[in-house]
Design a protein around this motif. Sequence first.
Motif, PDB file in Angstrom:
ATOM      1  N   ASN A  17       0.825  -1.212   0.000  1.00 11.56           N
ATOM      2  CA  ASN A  17       0.000   0.000   0.000  1.00 11.56           C
ATOM      3  C   ASN A  17       0.857   1.259   0.000  1.00 11.56           C
ATOM      4  O   ASN A  17       0.510   2.253  -0.645  1.00 11.56           O
ATOM      5  CB  ASN A  17      -0.973  -0.011   1.172  1.00 11.56           C
ATOM      6  N   SER A  18       1.980   1.215   0.681  1.00 10.48           N
ATOM      7  CA  SER A  18       2.900   2.352   0.686  1.00 10.48           C
ATOM      8  C   SER A  18       3.480   2.572  -0.711  1.00 10.48           C
ATOM      9  O   SER A  18       3.579   3.709  -1.185  1.00 10.48           O
ATOM     10  CB  SER A  18       4.015   2.103   1.702  1.00 10.48           C
ATOM     11  N   LYS A  19       3.840   1.480  -1.369  1.00 15.67           N
ATOM     12  CA  LYS A  19       4.383   1.576  -2.725  1.00 15.67           C
ATOM     13  C   LYS A  19       3.341   2.130  -3.696  1.00 15.67           C
ATOM     14  O   LYS A  19       3.679   2.907  -4.582  1.00 15.67           O
ATOM     15  CB  LYS A  19       4.893   0.223  -3.197  1.00 15.67           C
ATOM     16  N   ILE A  82       8.969 -14.809   1.648  1.00 18.36           N
ATOM     17  CA  ILE A  82       8.817 -13.429   2.106  1.00 18.36           C
ATOM     18  C   ILE A  82      10.151 -12.851   2.568  1.00 18.36           C
ATOM     19  O   ILE A  82      10.455 -11.691   2.311  1.00 18.36           O
ATOM     20  CB  ILE A  82       7.739 -13.339   3.211  1.00 18.36           C
ATOM     21  N   SER A  83      10.984 -13.679   3.213  1.00 16.69           N
ATOM     22  CA  SER A  83      12.299 -13.200   3.677  1.00 16.69           C
ATOM     23  C   SER A  83      13.352 -13.254   2.575  1.00 16.69           C
ATOM     24  O   SER A  83      14.494 -12.886   2.790  1.00 16.69           O
ATOM     25  CB  SER A  83      12.759 -14.011   4.883  1.00 16.69           C
ATOM     26  N   ASP A 105      -2.753 -11.624 -12.817  1.00 22.13           N
ATOM     27  CA  ASP A 105      -2.797 -11.737 -11.363  1.00 22.13           C
ATOM     28  C   ASP A 105      -1.462 -12.231 -10.806  1.00 22.13           C
ATOM     29  O   ASP A 105      -1.080 -11.867  -9.697  1.00 22.13           O
ATOM     30  CB  ASP A 105      -3.941 -12.647 -10.924  1.00 22.13           C
ATOM     31  N   MET A 106      -0.749 -13.041 -11.573  1.00 19.81           N
ATOM     32  CA  MET A 106       0.581 -13.474 -11.128  1.00 19.81           C
ATOM     33  C   MET A 106       1.545 -12.284 -11.089  1.00 19.81           C
ATOM     34  O   MET A 106       2.377 -12.186 -10.194  1.00 19.81           O
ATOM     35  CB  MET A 106       1.103 -14.589 -12.025  1.00 19.81           C
ATOM     36  N   LYS A 110       3.560 -10.839  -7.869  1.00 20.25           N
ATOM     37  CA  LYS A 110       4.984 -10.491  -7.893  1.00 20.25           C
ATOM     38  C   LYS A 110       5.195  -9.109  -7.275  1.00 20.25           C
ATOM     39  O   LYS A 110       6.112  -8.904  -6.489  1.00 20.25           O
ATOM     40  CB  LYS A 110       5.485 -10.531  -9.336  1.00 20.25           C
ATOM     41  N   LYS A 111       4.332  -8.147  -7.628  1.00 25.15           N
ATOM     42  CA  LYS A 111       4.436  -6.787  -7.074  1.00 25.15           C
ATOM     43  C   LYS A 111       4.186  -6.785  -5.574  1.00 25.15           C
ATOM     44  O   LYS A 111       4.761  -5.996  -4.847  1.00 25.15           O
ATOM     45  CB  LYS A 111       3.440  -5.844  -7.753  1.00 25.15           C
ATOM     46  N   LEU A 112       3.304  -7.672  -5.119  1.00 31.58           N
ATOM     47  CA  LEU A 112       2.979  -7.727  -3.700  1.00 31.58           C
ATOM     48  C   LEU A 112       4.132  -8.284  -2.877  1.00 31.58           C
ATOM     49  O   LEU A 112       4.500  -7.726  -1.848  1.00 31.58           O
ATOM     50  CB  LEU A 112       1.716  -8.571  -3.480  1.00 31.58           C
TER      51      LEU A 112
END
Length: 143
Positions: A17-19, A82-83, A105-106, A110-112
């Motif tokens: 959300n910040s991005k 995630i890490s 959606d993939m 990736k952006k998420l």
Amino acid sequence: MSIDVGKLLNGKVVEFNSKLKDDPGMTKMIEGKNRSICISVSDGDEYYSRLENLKLDDFSTTGDDSTDLRVTASSEILEALISKTMSPIKAYMKGDLKVKASLMDMLLLKKLFWKPFHIECDWVITCGSAKKLYTEYTIAGIA
């Protein structure tokens, strides 16, 4: 040691959300897209979120089973992804990561989860001048 997947996922929501607020290019890519997301932890709960009106909601353990994007992995694999200690390509090729989503959606996924990172390359000498090259890759290996 128990992994708090919900906390890890919601940390990524804050980053995402910040991005969106800071990156007009990403905002343009996401604009008009409303998606439901499910992260299914094979040794734990299912976490649901919605992307709507340029905002990703926090993940919760309640939601609709009919989602646009579904990711399935163990808590250990999700933590490694995630890490950034494991690439999604490696996890997918080993069968540790399953994704059900459209190609668009993939890219959203990736952006998420996976931001680009920089790798410093060797010095290159061209016509007597030395230049240092930097190459941008994503954690998924897609430029």
